[in-house]
Design a protein around this motif. Structure first.
Motif, PDB file in Angstrom:
ATOM      1  N   ALA A 125      -8.811  -2.667 -10.105  1.00 55.19           N
ATOM      2  CA  ALA A 125      -9.751  -2.198 -11.121  1.00 55.19           C
ATOM      3  C   ALA A 125      -8.999  -1.446 -12.202  1.00 55.19           C
ATOM      4  O   ALA A 125      -7.826  -1.095 -12.049  1.00 55.19           O
ATOM      5  CB  ALA A 125     -10.816  -1.305 -10.487  1.00 55.19           C
ATOM      6  N   LEU A 182     -15.508   2.096 -13.636  1.00 56.39           N
ATOM      7  CA  LEU A 182     -14.325   1.251 -13.466  1.00 56.39           C
ATOM      8  C   LEU A 182     -14.703  -0.188 -13.801  1.00 56.39           C
ATOM      9  O   LEU A 182     -15.876  -0.585 -13.702  1.00 56.39           O
ATOM     10  CB  LEU A 182     -13.790   1.315 -12.036  1.00 56.39           C
ATOM     11  CG  LEU A 182     -13.243   2.643 -11.527  1.00 56.39           C
ATOM     12  CD1 LEU A 182     -12.891   2.526 -10.046  1.00 56.39           C
ATOM     13  CD2 LEU A 182     -12.032   3.080 -12.327  1.00 56.39           C
ATOM     14  N   TYR A 183     -13.688  -0.981 -14.157  1.00 48.07           N
ATOM     15  CA  TYR A 183     -13.891  -2.399 -14.450  1.00 48.07           C
ATOM     16  C   TYR A 183     -13.082  -3.230 -13.463  1.00 48.07           C
ATOM     17  O   TYR A 183     -11.912  -2.953 -13.215  1.00 48.07           O
ATOM     18  CB  TYR A 183     -13.451  -2.720 -15.877  1.00 48.07           C
ATOM     19  CG  TYR A 183     -14.277  -2.045 -16.924  1.00 48.07           C
ATOM     20  CD1 TYR A 183     -15.379  -2.679 -17.490  1.00 48.07           C
ATOM     21  CD2 TYR A 183     -13.975  -0.753 -17.338  1.00 48.07           C
ATOM     22  CE1 TYR A 183     -16.147  -2.052 -18.460  1.00 48.07           C
ATOM     23  CE2 TYR A 183     -14.739  -0.112 -18.308  1.00 48.07           C
ATOM     24  CZ  TYR A 183     -15.820  -0.767 -18.856  1.00 48.07           C
ATOM     25  OH  TYR A 183     -16.585  -0.135 -19.811  1.00 48.07           O
ATOM     26  N   TYR A 184     -13.702  -4.275 -12.928  1.00 46.37           N
ATOM     27  CA  TYR A 184     -13.022  -5.125 -11.963  1.00 46.37           C
ATOM     28  C   TYR A 184     -11.931  -5.945 -12.654  1.00 46.37           C
ATOM     29  O   TYR A 184     -12.145  -6.522 -13.722  1.00 46.37           O
ATOM     30  CB  TYR A 184     -14.011  -6.066 -11.281  1.00 46.37           C
ATOM     31  CG  TYR A 184     -13.351  -7.039 -10.332  1.00 46.37           C
ATOM     32  CD1 TYR A 184     -12.768  -6.592  -9.148  1.00 46.37           C
ATOM     33  CD2 TYR A 184     -13.291  -8.403 -10.640  1.00 46.37           C
ATOM     34  CE1 TYR A 184     -12.145  -7.481  -8.277  1.00 46.37           C
ATOM     35  CE2 TYR A 184     -12.671  -9.287  -9.772  1.00 46.37           C
ATOM     36  CZ  TYR A 184     -12.097  -8.828  -8.600  1.00 46.37           C
ATOM     37  OH  TYR A 184     -11.471  -9.709  -7.754  1.00 46.37           O
ATOM     38  N   ARG A 202     -12.345  -8.068 -19.316  1.00 43.35           N
ATOM     39  CA  ARG A 202     -13.237  -6.936 -19.066  1.00 43.35           C
ATOM     40  C   ARG A 202     -14.674  -7.371 -19.344  1.00 43.35           C
ATOM     41  O   ARG A 202     -14.966  -7.930 -20.401  1.00 43.35           O
ATOM     42  CB  ARG A 202     -12.850  -5.778 -19.984  1.00 43.35           C
ATOM     43  CG  ARG A 202     -13.751  -4.573 -19.877  1.00 43.35           C
ATOM     44  CD  ARG A 202     -13.131  -3.429 -20.659  1.00 43.35           C
ATOM     45  NE  ARG A 202     -13.913  -3.000 -21.793  1.00 43.35           N
ATOM     46  CZ  ARG A 202     -13.422  -2.717 -22.988  1.00 43.35           C
ATOM     47  NH1 ARG A 202     -12.126  -2.862 -23.244  1.00 43.35           N
ATOM     48  NH2 ARG A 202     -14.178  -2.293 -23.959  1.00 43.35           N
TER      49      ARG A 202
END
Length: 250
Positions: A197, A159-161, A139
Motif C-alpha cells: 500500500a 492508504l491506497y492499494y 491509484r
C-alpha cells in the motif's frame, strides 16, 4: 453508465482531439429531465487555454487558463436514480495533465460539480472510480455525487492499494512508521518483497511512503527512492505521477 459509453470514453480522452480542426463541439441531449433536449456547446479558446460551455441559454466560462483542449461528453452519474445527466469536459492528453470537469444543469443554470482525474469507471450509482498512474501502480480515487449540493466530492482514503512485487538488489531498511525511521528489518538482496500500500499526501511536493512486506513476513515503511534504485521488477513507465491527493486543488 452503459457499457458502450464506458468503452468509448477513454478512447475519446486519449485520441487526437476533434477540436484541432473544429474548436466548437456540440451535443443535443436532455440534461434536466424535462423531456426537451438542450443544445450543449463547448468552445475552446486556444489563445487563453480556457473554454466556454453553453447549455441552452446558460453559459459557463472557465475561470482557469492554460488548459489543453480535449473533449465534450455526456455521462449519467446516477443512472435511473434521478432525472439529470451530467456534462464532462476533458482537458489534457497525458495521464500527468489530464483533468475532467463535471457539470450539471438544473433547467436554468450550469452547475459546476467538481473535477476528477479520469472517468475510469462510472458506476451509475453516483460513484466515479478514477485511475491515476503513479509511476509503477494505479491509484484508485473514489468520488461521490452529492445531488443536494450539486457537487462531486473525493472520498479520502488512509492508504491506497498497490500490490506489486519487486526483487531487492541492494539492502535497505524498513522503517517502523512514516514518522519513525527506526529500522524494523534490513531487506536482504535477492529476496522478493511486496509493495502492499501507499500513503499519498494531500498536497503535492510531499513524499509518498510505501508499506512493504518482506520475504519473512515483516511489515515496514520506505520511500520511493529505495524502490527506484535498490529494487528491480517494478513496472515503472509513463509520465511523472500525480502526487496531489485531489486534482481539484490544483
Amino acid at each position: 453508465m452503459k457499457a458502450r459509453l464506458l468503452a468509448l470514453f477513454p478512447a475519446v480522452l486519449c485520441s487526437v482531439p476533434a477540436w484541432a480542426a473544429e474548436p466548437a463541439m456540440n451535443r443535443k441531449v436532455d440534461l434536466d429531465g424535462d423531456g426537451r433536449p438542450e443544445a450543449v456547446t463547448l468552445k475552446w479558446h486556444e489563445d487563453k487555454g480556457s473554454f466556454t460551455l453553453q447549455v441552452g441559454g446558460a453559459t459557463f466560462a472557465s475561470p482557469e487558463t492554460g488548459l489543453q483542449g480535449g473533449a465534450l461528453d455526456v455521462v449519467d452519474l446516477l443512472e435511473g436514480g434521478d432525472k439529470w445527466k451530467e456534462v464532462a469536459v476533458s482537458s489534457g492528453f497525458t495521464d500527468g495533465d489530464k483533468r475532467i470537469f463535471l457539470f450539471g444543469f438544473d433547467g436554468k443554470a450550469i452547475k459546476p460539480l467538481g473535477e476528477v482525474h479520469s472517468l475510469g469507471e462510472v458506476k451509475g450509482n453516483g460513484i466515479v472510480l478514477s485511475q491515476i498512474w503513479m509511476g509503477f501502480w494505479n491509484r484508485t480515487e473514489k468520488y461521490a455525487l452529492d445531488r443536494k449540493t450539486w457537487s462531486v466530492r473525493r472520498v479520502p482514503q488512509p492508504l491506497y492499494y498497490v500490490g506489486k512485487l519487486a526483487r531487492v538488489k541492494q539492502s535497505f531498511p524498513l522503517a517502523h512508521s512514516r514518522e519513525d525511521t527506526t529500522a524494523i528489518a534490513n531487506l536482504a538482496p535477492g529476496t522478493t518483497i511486496e509493495v502492499l500500500a501507499a500513503s499519498v499526501p494531500e498536497r503535492g511536493g510531499e513524499p509518498v511512503h510505501y508499506l512493504i512486506k518482506s520475504a519473512t513476513g515483516l511489515l515496514g515503511w520506505t520511500g520511493q527512492g529505495p524502490l527506484t534504485t535498490q529494487t528491480e521488477g517494478l513496472p515503472f513507465a509513463g509520465p511523472s505521477p500525480v502526487v496531489d491527493g485531489s486534482p481539484s486543488t490544483r
